[in-house]
Write a protein that holds these residues in place. Structure first.
Motif, PDB file in Angstrom:
ATOM      1  N   MET A 135      13.975 -20.904  33.614  1.00 60.31           N
ATOM      2  CA  MET A 135      14.612 -19.926  32.800  1.00 60.31           C
ATOM      3  C   MET A 135      15.311 -18.890  33.672  1.00 60.31           C
ATOM      4  N   ILE A 136      14.653 -18.510  34.745  1.00 62.66           N
ATOM      5  CA  ILE A 136      15.248 -17.540  35.661  1.00 62.66           C
ATOM      6  C   ILE A 136      16.547 -18.090  36.234  1.00 62.66           C
ATOM      7  N   SER A 137      16.510 -19.334  36.672  1.00 65.89           N
ATOM      8  CA  SER A 137      17.701 -19.950  37.265  1.00 65.89           C
ATOM      9  C   SER A 137      18.838 -20.049  36.252  1.00 65.89           C
ATOM     10  N   ALA A 138      18.508 -20.452  35.040  1.00 68.80           N
ATOM     11  CA  ALA A 138      19.538 -20.602  34.003  1.00 68.80           C
ATOM     12  C   ALA A 138      20.159 -19.258  33.656  1.00 68.80           C
ATOM     13  N   ALA A 139      19.332 -18.234  33.462  1.00 74.20           N
ATOM     14  CA  ALA A 139      19.855 -16.911  33.113  1.00 74.20           C
ATOM     15  C   ALA A 139      20.676 -16.330  34.256  1.00 74.20           C
ATOM     16  N   THR A 140      20.238 -16.570  35.481  1.00 69.86           N
ATOM     17  CA  THR A 140      20.995 -16.082  36.633  1.00 69.86           C
ATOM     18  C   THR A 140      22.338 -16.803  36.735  1.00 69.86           C
ATOM     19  N   LEU A 141      22.323 -18.112  36.554  1.00 63.35           N
ATOM     20  CA  LEU A 141      23.548 -18.902  36.603  1.00 63.35           C
ATOM     21  C   LEU A 141      24.539 -18.463  35.523  1.00 63.35           C
ATOM     22  N   LEU A 142      24.019 -18.147  34.344  1.00 65.58           N
ATOM     23  CA  LEU A 142      24.874 -17.730  33.230  1.00 65.58           C
ATOM     24  C   LEU A 142      25.166 -16.235  33.230  1.00 65.58           C
ATOM     25  N   ASN A 143      24.585 -15.531  34.193  1.00 67.70           N
ATOM     26  CA  ASN A 143      24.776 -14.090  34.339  1.00 67.70           C
ATOM     27  C   ASN A 143      24.441 -13.355  33.033  1.00 67.70           C
ATOM     28  N   THR A 144      23.259 -13.644  32.504  1.00 67.20           N
ATOM     29  CA  THR A 144      22.828 -13.044  31.239  1.00 67.20           C
ATOM     30  C   THR A 144      21.350 -12.687  31.308  1.00 67.20           C
ATOM     31  N   ASP A 145      20.901 -11.894  30.385  1.00 64.58           N
ATOM     32  CA  ASP A 145      19.480 -11.542  30.245  1.00 64.58           C
ATOM     33  C   ASP A 145      18.854 -11.004  31.524  1.00 64.58           C
ATOM     34  N   SER A 146      19.534 -10.073  32.175  1.00 68.76           N
ATOM     35  CA  SER A 146      19.025  -9.553  33.449  1.00 68.76           C
ATOM     36  C   SER A 146      17.661  -8.874  33.301  1.00 68.76           C
ATOM     37  N   SER A 147      17.413  -8.207  32.176  1.00 70.11           N
ATOM     38  CA  SER A 147      16.105  -7.560  32.019  1.00 70.11           C
ATOM     39  C   SER A 147      14.999  -8.611  31.860  1.00 70.11           C
ATOM     40  N   LEU A 148      15.296  -9.703  31.162  1.00 66.90           N
ATOM     41  CA  LEU A 148      14.312 -10.782  31.026  1.00 66.90           C
ATOM     42  C   LEU A 148      14.050 -11.434  32.378  1.00 66.90           C
ATOM     43  N   VAL A 149      15.100 -11.641  33.154  1.00 69.89           N
ATOM     44  CA  VAL A 149      14.951 -12.223  34.488  1.00 69.89           C
ATOM     45  C   VAL A 149      14.038 -11.343  35.334  1.00 69.89           C
TER      46      VAL A 149
ATOM     47  N   GLN B 143      11.696  -9.277  34.293  1.00 67.38           N
ATOM     48  CA  GLN B 143      10.333  -9.391  33.791  1.00 67.38           C
ATOM     49  C   GLN B 143       9.694 -10.704  34.226  1.00 67.38           C
ATOM     50  N   LEU B 144      10.457 -11.790  34.171  1.00 63.37           N
ATOM     51  CA  LEU B 144       9.925 -13.098  34.551  1.00 63.37           C
ATOM     52  C   LEU B 144       9.624 -13.160  36.042  1.00 63.37           C
ATOM     53  N   GLN B 145      10.478 -12.549  36.861  1.00 64.09           N
ATOM     54  CA  GLN B 145      10.229 -12.542  38.305  1.00 64.09           C
ATOM     55  C   GLN B 145       8.961 -11.756  38.626  1.00 64.09           C
ATOM     56  N   THR B 146       8.752 -10.651  37.928  1.00 63.33           N
ATOM     57  CA  THR B 146       7.525  -9.875  38.119  1.00 63.33           C
ATOM     58  C   THR B 146       6.312 -10.699  37.716  1.00 63.33           C
ATOM     59  N   ALA B 147       6.393 -11.336  36.552  1.00 64.07           N
ATOM     60  CA  ALA B 147       5.278 -12.153  36.066  1.00 64.07           C
ATOM     61  C   ALA B 147       4.999 -13.327  36.992  1.00 64.07           C
ATOM     62  N   GLU B 148       6.060 -13.944  37.503  1.00 63.64           N
ATOM     63  CA  GLU B 148       5.909 -15.104  38.383  1.00 63.64           C
ATOM     64  C   GLU B 148       5.104 -14.754  39.633  1.00 63.64           C
ATOM     65  N   ASN B 149       5.287 -13.549  40.135  1.00 63.93           N
ATOM     66  CA  ASN B 149       4.561 -13.116  41.334  1.00 63.93           C
ATOM     67  C   ASN B 149       3.122 -12.729  41.045  1.00 63.93           C
ATOM     68  N   GLN B 150       2.749 -12.647  39.772  1.00 58.83           N
ATOM     69  CA  GLN B 150       1.389 -12.283  39.405  1.00 58.83           C
ATOM     70  C   GLN B 150       0.533 -13.486  39.031  1.00 58.83           C
ATOM     71  N   ILE B 151       1.118 -14.662  38.996  1.00 59.85           N
ATOM     72  CA  ILE B 151       0.367 -15.871  38.668  1.00 59.85           C
ATOM     73  C   ILE B 151      -0.530 -16.231  39.842  1.00 59.85           C
TER      74      ILE B 151
END
Length: 93
Positions: free
Chosen positions: A1-15, A17-25
């Motif tokens: 999801m992070i890669s897709a949103a980054t590629l499409l240059n959209t949902d930066s706030s979601l990206v 949040q997901l990056q923060t969550a990914e580092n907490q797993i």
């Protein structure tokens, strides 16, 4: 999801949040191949610490952080790390 949103240059706030969550797993529990009840990373730890446990080459994924706990259900949880099934493959020796 992070890669897709980054590629499409959209949902930066979601990206973000997901990056923060990914580092907490927490990484999977690692146990010794020769003693499946001996944890190599006894506390949930960082990915770099898990990589250090992997470096020895004698570890496998443990069923839990309490490998000596009494088994109380009949599910085969040993394959949970490879879900979704058919996407992750293992090398045969």
């Amino acid at each position: 999801m992070i890669s897709a949103a980054t590629l499409l240059n959209t949902d930066s706030s979601l990206v973000s949040q997901l990056q923060t969550a990914e580092n907490q797993i927490e990484p999977y529990a690692r146990v010794s191949q020769s003693n499946l009840s001996q944890l190599l990373n006894s506390q949930p730890t960082t990915a770099s610490a898990a990589a250090s446990a992997d470096a020895g080459g004698s570890d496998v994924l443990g069923d839990s952080y309490q490998p000596s706990a009494t088994i109380r259900n009949s599910e085969n949880i040993g394959l949970e790390p490879v879900w979704p099934y058919g996407v992750i493959v293992t090398a045969r020796r």
